[in-house]
Design a protein around this motif. Structure first.
Motif, short mmCIF file in Angstrom:
data_model
loop_
_atom_site.label_atom_id
_atom_site.label_comp_id
_atom_site.label_asym_id
_atom_site.label_seq_id
_atom_site.Cartn_x
_atom_site.Cartn_y
_atom_site.Cartn_z
N UNK A 266 0.81 -1.22 0.00
CA UNK A 266 0.00 0.00 0.00
C UNK A 266 0.84 1.27 0.00
N UNK A 267 2.09 1.15 -0.39
CA UNK A 267 3.00 2.30 -0.36
C UNK A 267 2.47 3.47 -1.16
N UNK A 268 1.89 3.21 -2.32
CA UNK A 268 1.37 4.27 -3.18
C UNK A 268 -0.14 4.43 -3.11
N UNK A 269 -0.81 3.56 -2.35
CA UNK A 269 -2.27 3.59 -2.30
C UNK A 269 -2.81 4.10 -0.97
N UNK A 270 -2.09 3.84 0.10
CA UNK A 270 -2.59 4.22 1.42
C UNK A 270 -3.58 3.20 1.94
N UNK A 271 -4.68 3.03 1.22
CA UNK A 271 -5.70 2.05 1.56
C UNK A 271 -5.94 1.14 0.37
N UNK A 272 -6.28 -0.09 0.67
CA UNK A 272 -6.66 -1.04 -0.38
C UNK A 272 -8.16 -0.93 -0.60
N UNK A 273 -8.56 -0.83 -1.85
CA UNK A 273 -9.99 -0.77 -2.14
C UNK A 273 -10.65 -2.09 -1.75
N UNK A 274 -11.72 -2.01 -0.98
CA UNK A 274 -12.40 -3.22 -0.53
C UNK A 274 -13.06 -3.92 -1.72
N UNK A 275 -12.86 -5.23 -1.79
CA UNK A 275 -13.43 -6.03 -2.87
C UNK A 275 -14.37 -7.05 -2.25
N UNK A 276 -15.64 -6.99 -2.65
CA UNK A 276 -16.62 -7.92 -2.11
C UNK A 276 -16.48 -9.29 -2.73
N UNK A 277 -17.07 -10.31 -2.09
CA UNK A 277 -16.94 -11.68 -2.60
C UNK A 277 -17.58 -11.89 -3.96
N UNK A 278 -18.54 -11.05 -4.32
CA UNK A 278 -19.23 -11.22 -5.60
C UNK A 278 -18.63 -10.38 -6.71
N UNK A 279 -17.63 -9.54 -6.38
CA UNK A 279 -17.06 -8.68 -7.41
C UNK A 279 -16.22 -9.50 -8.37
N UNK A 280 -16.36 -9.22 -9.65
CA UNK A 280 -15.65 -9.97 -10.66
C UNK A 280 -14.18 -9.59 -10.67
N UNK A 281 -13.28 -10.58 -10.77
CA UNK A 281 -11.86 -10.25 -10.86
C UNK A 281 -11.57 -9.54 -12.16
N UNK A 282 -10.50 -8.78 -12.15
CA UNK A 282 -10.11 -8.05 -13.34
C UNK A 282 -10.56 -6.61 -13.32
N UNK A 283 -11.38 -6.22 -12.31
CA UNK A 283 -11.79 -4.84 -12.19
C UNK A 283 -10.59 -3.99 -11.84
N UNK A 284 -10.35 -2.90 -12.53
CA UNK A 284 -9.18 -2.09 -12.23
C UNK A 284 -9.20 -1.62 -10.79
N UNK A 285 -8.03 -1.60 -10.21
CA UNK A 285 -7.90 -1.15 -8.83
C UNK A 285 -7.89 0.36 -8.81
N UNK A 286 -8.90 0.99 -8.20
CA UNK A 286 -9.02 2.43 -8.23
C UNK A 286 -9.20 2.97 -6.82
#
Length: 295
Positions: A266-286
């Motif tokens: 998380x050096x450049x992000x600060x926080x990790x975007x929460x990903x729910x169990x139903x979210x499809x992989x491959x979604x850009x990390x924003x």
């Protein structure tokens, strides 16, 4: 004067690096004391080093790390709640010494009156903690929060009020058992934090901060569960005076490893975007723009 866009991320970095430095400081102090007592003489637990010249570092580091865990926002609400609870418990681990003072110390011990120390220090902690908790409640309730945020506030209040009730209702029991209770609960919270991170990291799409499918948090989580069980089993089968020392040492080492891994991720992000169990992989990390580094 404008605020730099990545100032929040830099603050996260400094807090994270400070926690790593604090763990290093604690380990260094314990090693110095061990060196001065001789390689064959060890206290039966890290907590027992409260009764050695390492006391000031031991107490100060736990209070500092506790404050940092409360200050740092977790990437998910469960992680944030667990960090808050662990951070609230850390000062109790520091200020309520283990009843077993041990026999290995580099200088003759002068214990004073531990009960008087507990009475003074914990009362001060409760007096200052109460308005802090009230102020937190005001901030949370003013924003008309979701249920999960109210749950976090309720958990923190329950831990705090429970400690106060125990302190005033059964002082002798508090003096004898608060250290063990707080330490065990703190380590359990930390282990669950690592498990939550392993789960979230697994769901996280591949990005620069997740270059492969390897999940370091999963490895650390398994080690945090398995290693203490193996050490406890060895003690139960063969008898081992220093089992608690090694269990604490292993967990502290693994916590440091976890914190270094998370800081790197998380050096450049600060926080990790929460990903729910139903979210499809491959979604850009924003991550939120407030936490995205511009460097």
């Amino acid at each position: 004067m404008s605020v730099p866009a990545n100032s929040a991320v830099k603050t996260y970095r400094y807090l994270r690096l400070a926690m790593i430095a604090m763990i290093g400081l604690l380990v260094t102090s314990l090693v110095i004391e061990w060196w001065n007592t001789g390689p064959s003489c060890l206290q039966t637990s890290i907590s027992a080093y409260y009764y050695t010249p390492a006391q000031a570092i031991f107490v100060g580091i736990l209070i500092t790390i506790g404050a940092c865990m409360v200050i740092l926002k977790g990437s998910t609400e469960p992680e944030d709640i667990l960090l808050n609870v662990a951070g609230m418990l850390a000062p109790a681990v520091a200020l309520v010494p283990t009843p077993g003072e041990g026999t290995c110390r580099s200088v003759p011990a002068t214990f004073g009156d531990p009960s008087a120390n507990i009475a003074n220090n914990m009362l001060a902690l409760f007096i200052i903690g109460a308005p802090c908790l009230v102020l937190t409640a005001v901030f949370v309730l003013r924003s008309k929060p979701e249920l999960k945020y109210l749950a976090g506030l309720a958990v923190a209040a329950a831990v705090f009020v429970g400690g106060i009730v125990w302190f005033f209702w059964n002082r002798e029991g508090f003096d004898e058992g608060a250290h063990y209770t707080a330490a065990l609960a703190m380590f359990i919270c930390i282990i669950i934090v690592v498990i939550v991170n392993a789960q979230q990291y697994h769901r996280k799409p591949a990005t620069a901060s997740k270059p492969s499918t390897r999940n370091p948090y999963a490895v650390i989580a398994v080690a945090m569960v398995v290693a203490p069980l193996l050490l406890a089993a060895y003690k139960w089968i063969f008898g081992w005076d220093h089992a608690v020392l090694w269990i604490e040492g292993v967990l502290i080492f693994l916590f440091a490893l976890f914190w270094i891994s998370q800081t790197k991720e998380l050096w450049n992000e600060g926080l990790r975007e929460e990903v729910g169990p139903q979210q499809q992989p491959g979604t850009p990390d924003q991550p939120s723009p407030a936490y995205r580094s511009t460097s």
